[in-house]
Each structure stands twice: as structure tokens, then as C-alpha cells.
Motif scaffolding. Sequence first.
Motif, short mmCIF file in Angstrom:
data_model
loop_
_atom_site.label_atom_id
_atom_site.label_comp_id
_atom_site.label_asym_id
_atom_site.label_seq_id
_atom_site.Cartn_x
_atom_site.Cartn_y
_atom_site.Cartn_z
N LEU A 212 0.82 -1.21 0.00
CA LEU A 212 0.00 0.00 0.00
C LEU A 212 0.85 1.26 0.00
O LEU A 212 0.48 2.27 -0.61
CB LEU A 212 -0.92 -0.02 1.22
N GLU A 213 1.98 1.23 0.67
CA GLU A 213 2.85 2.41 0.74
C GLU A 213 3.21 2.91 -0.66
O GLU A 213 3.24 4.11 -0.91
CB GLU A 213 4.13 2.06 1.51
N ARG A 214 3.49 1.97 -1.56
CA ARG A 214 3.85 2.33 -2.94
C ARG A 214 2.76 3.15 -3.61
O ARG A 214 3.04 4.12 -4.32
CB ARG A 214 4.12 1.04 -3.71
N GLY A 218 4.22 6.61 -3.57
CA GLY A 218 5.10 6.46 -4.72
C GLY A 218 4.70 7.39 -5.87
O GLY A 218 3.74 8.16 -5.77
N ASP A 219 5.43 7.29 -6.94
CA ASP A 219 5.17 8.12 -8.12
C ASP A 219 4.09 7.44 -8.96
O ASP A 219 4.37 6.61 -9.83
CB ASP A 219 6.45 8.29 -8.92
N VAL A 220 2.84 7.79 -8.71
CA VAL A 220 1.72 7.16 -9.43
C VAL A 220 0.97 8.16 -10.31
O VAL A 220 -0.10 7.86 -10.83
CB VAL A 220 0.73 6.50 -8.44
N GLY A 221 1.53 9.35 -10.45
CA GLY A 221 0.89 10.36 -11.28
C GLY A 221 0.10 11.38 -10.46
O GLY A 221 0.02 11.28 -9.24
N ASP A 257 3.41 -4.16 14.29
CA ASP A 257 4.03 -3.36 13.23
C ASP A 257 3.06 -3.11 12.09
O ASP A 257 3.39 -3.33 10.92
CB ASP A 257 5.30 -4.06 12.73
N ILE A 258 1.85 -2.65 12.43
CA ILE A 258 0.86 -2.30 11.41
C ILE A 258 1.30 -1.01 10.73
O ILE A 258 1.47 0.03 11.37
CB ILE A 258 -0.54 -2.10 12.04
N LYS A 259 1.50 -1.04 9.43
CA LYS A 259 1.90 0.14 8.65
C LYS A 259 1.62 -0.13 7.17
O LYS A 259 1.39 -1.28 6.77
CB LYS A 259 3.38 0.46 8.86
N SER A 260 1.66 0.91 6.36
CA SER A 260 1.26 0.79 4.96
C SER A 260 2.16 -0.15 4.16
O SER A 260 1.69 -0.84 3.25
CB SER A 260 1.21 2.17 4.29
N SER A 261 3.44 -0.23 4.49
CA SER A 261 4.34 -1.11 3.75
C SER A 261 4.09 -2.58 4.07
O SER A 261 4.57 -3.47 3.36
CB SER A 261 5.80 -0.76 4.02
N ASN A 262 3.36 -2.85 5.17
CA ASN A 262 3.04 -4.23 5.54
C ASN A 262 1.62 -4.64 5.12
O ASN A 262 1.14 -5.70 5.53
CB ASN A 262 3.20 -4.44 7.05
N ILE A 263 0.97 -3.80 4.32
CA ILE A 263 -0.33 -4.15 3.76
C ILE A 263 -0.13 -4.44 2.28
O ILE A 263 0.19 -3.55 1.50
CB ILE A 263 -1.37 -3.01 3.94
#
Length: 404
Positions: A212-214, A218-221, A257-263
Motif C-alpha cells: 500500500l505504501e507504494r 510512490g510516483d503514481v501520477g 508493526d501495522i503500517k502501509s508497507s506491511n499491507i
Amino acid sequence: MAGGFLAEKTGVLGLPVYVLLAIAASLLVACVILALRFLRRRAAARVKHASGLIPSSNKEIAADRAPEGGAGEVEVEVEEEKKGLVGVDKGNGGKGWGESSSSLEAAERMGNIGWGRWYSVAELEAATGGFSAGNVIGEGGYGVVYRGVLPDLSVVAVKNLLNNKGQAEEEFKVEVEAIGKVRHKNLVGLVGYCAEGAKRMLVYEYMDNGNLERWLHGDVGLVSPLTWDIRMKIAIGTAKGIAYLHEGLEPKVVHRDIKSSNILLDKHWNPKVSDFGLAKLLGTDSSFVTTRVMGTFGYVAPEYACTGMLNESSDVYSFGVLLMEIISGRCPVDYSRPPGEVNLVTWFKGMVGSRHGEEVVDPSMEIQPSPRAWKRVLLVCLRCADLDAEKRLKMGQIVHMLEG
């Protein structure tokens, strides 16, 4: 002469000597075969216990992880107390994993051990193209994750754990015990394991859309592909996964360690909670466990950071931060923003308190949600991130409110 002796009849049923010798030899061979089978079964049982995958005592799970840099993970030493926590035994008489490699090789030959398959390093090396850089799909303080293709053409994610001060061994045990036997549509599936020599690897189902972090940062426009409906789908699915850990298992699992990179997200944006290397198991007779403070800066509950007292409400706070992140598109901590906006929770509460709640919604969404929709989610955010842990919602209540 000898032939005459062997042919002589004995007092045992009138049988000749050579017949009695043949019977004795047959009995001896049968005894040897039975003894070998018994020893082989004992060795197999020892392999299963020495693998450390089957808990044999109530020792605490301990997991230290190397910082990932940036906002990174925090590690504060707190006195350890065993408050009825159910964990895994180190097994093998207290020896390390590397010292039981012969047992592990036997376990690999056994194949399926009940909740996952043992893979050899050679198998995973072949699946990932020799752990090539082109197949890297994630990396951090825990190690490196590779995309792999198994001989049956199924795609997997192979996490190669870094052996920092024995952390790979500990994280390996924690993940296997916490999530190895668990099956839920919103928890990432553990396909198998590899423990060969000093190598510790975990094999997961592959998720097409990464983490989810991406998609949030991230660069998605200019226009985010995450619509309000997709964001709510991710939030509700994540909440269901955590609710299952807290309310559907015994002992309950606190993720820590709930966070966006772990979803992780599949191609239909269905979320799955991943990375259980810091998880703690909480027994029914314990309302909390006091432990070393671990987690990611910006997501850690304040009372846990101050006291080291961990329970489900710590995960609820982290989920509240994650939910704020999902609807605002902002990082939990962003030093590029003005002083009053660096900390997401502080800024978010200030905006809602000053009746500017509509301004916390991510402007990169092409279609904004209705006031009724975002107000309901804002309320959930505030209830999850309450400084008083006793006033926070339970994950089951959160699911019900989000589905609204």
C-alpha cells in the motif's frame, strides 16, 4: 559328518537341527528390522521437535530487528517480563538453527510437515533466478524479498532474512509460530520455509500490486489510482485481518508493526496484512505483556512507547494512524512539511477539531467522497488514535463502523 548332525532330530517338536537354525536366523532378522524401524521413527520425531516449529514450552517470543533508516523502526530497551505469553521453544536443547542442519535436511526430505513445505536453498535459488537483483520486490532491515516462480509455475515471494545478531533465527520462529497455521483472506499466506545452514527464508503467496505504501506515496501520477471506494475496501479488509488476529485466535496475536508497507494488495485491491516478525502472542490470562518497544516511528502507540506495555490497543492505535494515512495520502511523519504538519496524527486531530475535516481528504482523488462517508471514517480515526487506550475501539467494532 556335519550334514548328519544338522539332519539329526531334536527334542523340539522332533524338528531337525537345520530347521531350528533357520527359524532362529529368521527371528533374528525380524528383530533387527523392527529395531531399525523403531529408531527411524524416534529420529523423525526428534527432527520435528528440533525444528522449533512445534511449541513445547511457554517461553516468550523475542524479536529484534535492525532499523530500516529514515522514519525507520524504533527500538527502546525495556525490562522483559513474562506475563503468561505463549511463545515458541528454541528446541534442540537450546542449540541454534545452524547446529541442527542434519535434522533440517531430514525435515526437508519429509516435505509437507502440516502447515507449509520445506524448501532447500537450491530450490529457492532456482525459483528466483539465483536471487537476482531483477527479481527484488522489496527490501529493508529485515532482509530482501524476491519474486520467484516454482516448478509448478506458481508465483511466490521469497523473503531472505538477514542474520543480524541472530535476528533471522528469531524472526523465522516468530513468523512461523504466529502465522504459519493461520488461514484468513486478509492475512498473507505462508507457503513454506527454508532453514539450511545459516540461511532463513520464508515463502509467501505473491501479491500482484505490491504494498500500500507504494500506491499512497510512490510516483503514481497526479491522479491517484486509489479511489475512495478502493481505499475503503483496503481499510475494511485490513481491519478484518487484524480483528481475526485479536478476536479469532487463541492465543491472540498482537502484530506490533501495522503500517502501509506491511499491507499487501492483490490485482483486485484486496488487502492482506503481512510481516509478522515482531508479533507477540497474548494468552487468555494476560491483559498485556511488558516487552522491548519495537515498531515503526509514527505508528507506535504512545503508552506502549513510554512503558513497553503491549496489548491489542497498541495495534488499534497503529491502525488509526494507517487509516489517517489512507484517507489523507500523507506519511505518518513528514519532515518536508511545515512544523505543525510534520506529525500526521497531530495535524489530523487539529484539522478535525477546527472543523476543517474535509481538508484532510487526499486531493489527488479525482472524485471526492460524500461528507457523510468521510465524516464516518474521521470518527473511526479519532476513536482509534485516542490517547486513552481504554477508550479506543476494538477491531471488530471498527469493521462494523467502516462497513456502516
